[in-house]
Design a protein around this motif. Structure first.
Motif, PDB file in Angstrom:
ATOM      1  N   UNK A  52       0.620  -0.818   0.035  1.00 37.14           N
ATOM      2  CA  UNK A  52       0.503   0.256   0.548  1.00 37.14           C
ATOM      3  C   UNK A  52       0.684   1.350  -0.221  1.00 37.14           C
ATOM      4  N   UNK A  53       2.119   1.002   0.599  1.00 29.54           N
ATOM      5  CA  UNK A  53       2.971   2.295   0.739  1.00 29.54           C
ATOM      6  C   UNK A  53       3.145   2.594  -0.543  1.00 29.54           C
ATOM      7  N   UNK A  54       3.625   1.360  -1.264  1.00 28.88           N
ATOM      8  CA  UNK A  54       4.524   1.726  -2.651  1.00 28.88           C
ATOM      9  C   UNK A  54       3.259   1.971  -4.023  1.00 28.88           C
ATOM     10  N   UNK A  55       1.976   2.185  -3.407  1.00 29.31           N
ATOM     11  CA  UNK A  55       0.819   2.190  -4.669  1.00 29.31           C
ATOM     12  C   UNK A  55       0.316   3.740  -4.098  1.00 29.31           C
ATOM     13  N   UNK A  56       0.470   4.077  -2.936  1.00 31.25           N
ATOM     14  CA  UNK A  56       0.926   5.387  -2.456  1.00 31.25           C
ATOM     15  C   UNK A  56       1.856   6.283  -3.066  1.00 31.25           C
ATOM     16  N   UNK A  57       3.069   6.279  -3.391  1.00 33.96           N
ATOM     17  CA  UNK A  57       4.071   6.868  -3.924  1.00 33.96           C
ATOM     18  C   UNK A  57       3.550   6.412  -5.649  1.00 33.96           C
ATOM     19  N   UNK A  58       3.191   5.757  -5.892  1.00 34.84           N
ATOM     20  CA  UNK A  58       2.995   5.746  -7.498  1.00 34.84           C
ATOM     21  C   UNK A  58       3.561   5.206  -8.177  1.00 34.84           C
TER      22      UNK A  58
END
Length: 542
Positions: free
Chosen positions: A40-46
């Protein structure tokens, strides 16, 4: 102009060094379940893809770059089921998983090599590179990258085997078509598992000819790579990147030919070797020749445009942290980290973010050599002590260029061990984790993390980044990095002060009414005085 048909031309890749990313079970070593926890952190980063440093089964002599089974996961990282779950969970977030393949050599504990050592007549013997000889009389004087000779004696065979790296990493014999077929079938197996791409470790060394002392760029290199691509990569919609320290422009055009005959792109390292004393080892640093850096990056931008594709990176698992190397990791850590990102992400190519780069993680200065884990660091330390170097001088080289700078655990929060593990970390966390961590960065709208998020969004929204022409400005200026990207009726100006001094920089009149897309100081602006490490992107109509 190259047509935009490939998803990876607008993508941003995030590299994970699994051992140091997130531990899920308290053993002090990062693992696949830990990565799943942080998706989810990586998804938030984009980001669009994750390049995993090796997780295949390995004795870990070189932290996984010595593979003993290409079709299994090392228990230290989890299981094959964990890997399949990671691929599935990442896909739910539109993130593809790139697998790091080490195809130049295997571990000496690989089944093939165990068989190869049994006799010269064993069907696996010719999977590796052997030379007849007598003990103590080496086939030639070639040395290994990690120190010592590149030949190891096997008394029961009366032969030496060739290893460009550790003695536990015997080189595979790509001249043998059976070896190549085994490799292709293994890659197809990973593709069936859902792998979204591959990074190919030291791929320019597979066509070695040790009798002629040729290691990289051997005569059959591109023949081998084209066959590899034809038999595997071209059967899927993948991102592929080859690591090639010996690549020049002409070779890169072959590696990244738009016809897809080899790879999507190549990692070349010309720009990352500019602060190394000519003719000496990487440990022998010199001041960065800034004008040469600009000229080098511009060369790759202009000469691959339309006929190849760039990989854009400052960091990886083998390189020190860029904010400590060419930025200022003390007074201007935030500003210089954002400046370096601005320069890189404004160029044509696929950007690679190395874990913690988006937080401005820094190099580490451990007090004692036994706090370092890297085989290359430890070998260099012993060799230089034996040659009479002062220990202080050796440690300074490690602080500047050691690979463990990139391998300290990811800094998630300000709790014990930076939230990386509930146990004892395999390598000590950088002591500055209380100030530099993901939790704090996500809460701060002006953080390096959110700056990277904005850069990633800009690349996806604006085709000028992937398609535009490149023109270097102020080529001989010793302080300012500036260039223009141009596409159709739009232009993008990137300006950066590469120093900790205030620098006068008068923008051309036509840019003064342009739109500032991103700026690394809170107050923005287009002043004629660039503050330390100040950078910006401005867009306008032609």
């Amino acid at each position: 102009m190259r047509e935009q048909k490939k998803w990876w031309q607008n993508a941003v890749v995030y590299q994970i060094y699994p051992r140091s990313f997130q531990d899920s079970n308290g053993d002090g070593i990062g693992d696949l379940q830990g990565i799943i926890k942080r998706l989810d952190y990586l998804e938030e980063l984009g980001i669009d893809a994750v390049w995993l440093s090796p997780v295949c089964r390995s004795p870990q002599d070189d932290n996984g770059y010595d593979i003993s089974d290409y079709q299994d996961i090392d228990p230290v990282f989890g299981s094959l089921d964990d890997m399949e779950k990671l691929i599935r969970e990442a896909r739910k977030r539109n993130i593809r998983i790139m697998i790091d393949l080490v195809l130049n050599h295997s571990s000496d504990e690989h089944r093939w090599f165990q068989e190869a050592k049994k006799s010269k007549d064993n069907p696996y013997h010719d999977y590796y590179v052997w030379r007849d000889g007598e003990e103590g009389v080496l086939p030639n004087d070639m040395g290994s990258v990690f120190g010592g000779p590149a030949w190891e004696w096997v008394p029961e065979l009366g032969q030496y085997y060739f290893h460009q790296f550790s003695v536990k990493q015997p080189d595979l014999n790509w001249e043998n078509p059976k070896v190549r077929r085994e490799i292709y079938d293994m890659i197809l197996w990973w593709m069936d598992k859902g792998a979204g791409g591959f990074r190919l470790d030291v791929i320019d060394q597979i066509a070695k000819e040790p009798d002629r002392k040729i290691t990289n760029n051997g005569p059959r290199l591109h023949e081998f790579i084209r066959e590899l691509s034809r038999e595997t990569f071209q059967k899927g919609d993948l991102i592929t990147v080859g690591e090639a320290w010996g690549a020049d422009i002409d070779r890169a055009k072959l590696y990244s030919n738009p016809d897809g005959s080899e790879f999507s792109m190549v990692f070349q390292f010309e720009h990352m070797m500019l602060d190394q004393e000519p003719g000496k080892e990487k440990w022998d640093s010199c001041p960065l020749p800034f004008v040469k850096l600009k000229q080098n990056l511009a060369k790759w931008q202009t000469e691959l445009h339309g006929c190849g594709w760039n990989s854009l990176f400052w960091n990886n698992h083998d390189l020190p942290r860029i904010v400590s190397r060419w930025g200022n990791d003390k007074e201007y850590r935030t500003e210089s980290a954002k400046m370096l990102a601005t320069i890189l992400h404004g160029m044509q190519g696929t950007p690679y973010i190395y874990q913690g780069e988006e937080l401005g993680m820094t190099n580490v200065r451990f007090d004692h050599i036994d706090q370092y884990q890297d085989i290359e660091i430890r070998n260099m330390y012993r060799e230089r002590l034996a040659k009479g170097y002062e220990e202080k001088e050796i440690m300074e080289s490690i602080y500047a260029k050691g690979r463990d700078n990139a391998r300290t655990p990811m800094q998630w929060d300000d709790t014990a061990h930076a939230g990386f593990t509930t146990g004892t970390p395999w390598m000590q966390v950088n002591p500055n984790y209380r100030e530099i961590n993901a939790e704090a960065a996500r809460k701060d709208p002006d953080s390096i993390f959110h700056y990277y998020r904005k850069l990633i969004c800009l690349r996806k929204e604006n085709p000028i980044f992937a398609e535009g022409d490149f023109i270097l400005l102020l080529e001989e200026d010793e302080n300012i990095f500036a260039y223009v990207r141009s596409l159709a009726d739009r232009e993008l100006l990137v300006v950066a002060n590469f120093t900790e001094q205030e620098i006068i920089c008068t923008l051309p009149e036509e840019w003064k009414d342009g739109e500032v897309l991103i700026h690394n100081y809170k107050d923005g602006g287009k002043s004629e005085v660039l503050r330390p490490y100040e950078s910006m992107m401005i867009e306008r109509e032609k």
